[in-house]
Design an enzyme around this catalytic site. Structure first.
Site, short mmCIF file in Angstrom:
data_model
loop_
_atom_site.label_atom_id
_atom_site.label_comp_id
_atom_site.label_asym_id
_atom_site.label_seq_id
_atom_site.Cartn_x
_atom_site.Cartn_y
_atom_site.Cartn_z
CB ALA A 233 39.07 41.39 45.30
N GLY A 236 37.00 45.98 44.29
CA GLY A 236 38.17 45.90 43.41
C GLY A 236 38.98 47.12 43.08
CE LYS A 238 43.63 49.21 49.15
NZ LYS A 238 42.19 49.31 49.45
CG ASP A 283 32.24 28.64 47.32
OD1 ASP A 283 33.44 28.28 47.33
OD2 ASP A 283 31.49 28.45 46.35
CG ASP A 301 42.50 46.22 51.27
OD1 ASP A 301 42.89 46.79 52.30
OD2 ASP A 301 41.70 46.74 50.47
CB CYS A 354 41.32 51.80 55.39
SG CYS A 354 39.79 50.91 55.59
#
Length: 408
Positions: A233, A236, A238, A283, A301, A354
């Site tokens: 995430a 955040g 998205k 974690d 992502d 990306c």
């Protein structure tokens, strides 16, 4: 059109922080813009655009100025002088700019503009990698597009406001925007402006998010009431888009390795009035195992080279190293293998980066489908977005569906 000493000094100090101390350009620019309360918008615009310009064209300007890293202050002034001459500024009679060889600078620019790695100002290894993965012609087009400054794109927060209303509010503050074809939540600024200072931003009416990035959440095909997991995430962008597409209904789990990023997301979610988000720090491996086969939709992502977003992060050209890209490919493969197990039978998975490199994108997908985990999935479709074709960031996304379990 003349140069103002205090603006130029701030620019030189900022370049020192970026080039010699390894600071991130966006942080340095944000700090520079707060330096003098008396500056008007055109002063701040000069500082921000000049810093980004020199960072973007660093290799070309260094070569013309005949300086090498690490830069001392005289070197930075020589690089600045190259920028000023090529931008058509009259050179003032300041001590630091004495003897600026204007004709020589223009001659060297014409000479070096025939060689792509100088003309587009990129490291040798990046040029070689781009050619290897995309081919000479496509890489040339792409790196030219990646050197254009990024437009400011807003994503309207549909939990709070409509696109039309937000456009009218911004128009009252002399911020003109345009709609974007086939992007229902996007507004493009006609001219750059600091939208973070507006009341509309403070009230959570929008986030700043590139047009290509805004395509990822809809690609996941979420519905209100679903259980959705955003596995990487970060801060955040998205996640918040998913929350608005889910209309705050259902469960949206935002996960990340870094607590600091999830803390940022919490603040943004509060401003956005996104209330269906749960936060989990990865974690231990248990955090993932607990969710195995539990989610209707999963977004990965993935961490990547960022070679699709050099437009907005020009300093990444100088921070990135070839070893990082080799390592990140291994991380992508592991993340895809491990986090895909969260999808329940019949559910959907999106893998996104990306990056514009096939080795981080199509090749990762191909490899995943041959693994034991990947064999449980059907590849549905993918989308490759290039800056040279879209005018926005380079992005990749692949959609998979998890097969239903066979009845024994």
């Amino acid at each position: 059109m003349r140069l103002h000493r205090n603006l130029v000094y701030t620019t030189i100090d900022s370049l020192h922080a970026i080039f010699n101390e390894g600071e991130y350009a966006d942080k340095v620019v944000a700090r520079a813009l707060k330096k003098d309360k008396r500056w008007g918008s055109s002063d701040r615009k000069f500082v921000a655009e000049t810093i980004y310009d020199i960072v973007r064209w660093k290799r070309l300007y260094m070569e013309i100025a005949e300086v090498k890293e690490p830069f001392d202050r005289d070197d930075l002034w020589r690089v600045f002088a190259v920028w000023a001459v090529l931008r058509g500024y009259p050179i003032p009679d300041w001590r630091q700019l004495e003897g600026t060889p204007e004709r020589k600078i223009k001659g060297r620019f014409d000479e070096l503009s025939k060689i792509r790695k100088y003309k587009e100002s990129i490291p040798d290894w990046m040029d070689e990698l781009g050619i290897k993965e995309l081919g000479e012609e496509l890489w040339s087009k792409e790196i030219i597009a990646q050197n254009q400054p990024a437009k400011v794109i807003l994503r309207v927060n549909t939990l709070k406001i409509t696109k039309e209303k937000l456009r009218a509010i911004l128009m009252d503050q002399d911020i003109e925007t345009e709609f974007l074809k086939d992007q229902p939540d996007a507004l493009v600024l006609k001219e750059r402006a600091n939208v973070f200072l507006t009341d509309a931003f403070k009230e959570g009416f929008f986030e700043v998010q590139d047009a290509s990035s805004q395509l990822v959440a809809p690609f996941l095909d979420v519905k209100p009431g679903m259980r959705v997991v955003d596995t990487c995430a970060g801060a955040g962008g998205k996640t918040l888009h998913l929350a608005s597409l889910m209309e705050n209904k259902g469960q949206l789990i935002a996960m990340d390795l870094y607590e600091s990023k999830l803390k940022q997301l919490k603040l943004r979610a509060k401003r956005n009035s996104a209330f269906n988000i749960e936060y989990r720090i990865i974690d231990t491996t248990k955090v993932i195992k607990k969710l195995h086969e539990k989610a209707d939709r999963v977004l990965i992502d993935a961490p990547c080279s960022g070679l699709g977003v050099l437009k907005r992060n020009p300093d990444a050209k100088w921070k990135l190293q070839p070893e990082f890209i080799d390592n990140i490919r291994k991380v992508q493969a592991e993340v895809l293998e491990n986090y895909s197990k969260i999808v329940k039978p019949g559910g959907k998975l999106v893998y996104a980066t990306c990056s514009i490199l096939p080795s981080e994108n199509q090749e990762q997908v191909k490899r995943f489908l041959t693994t034991d985990t990947g064999k449980n999935f059907t590849f549905v479709k993918d989308v490759k977005i290039l800056a040279s074709e879209s005018g926005f960031d380079g992005f990749y996304m692949a959609l998979f569906e998890r097969k239903e379990k066979k009845e024994s």
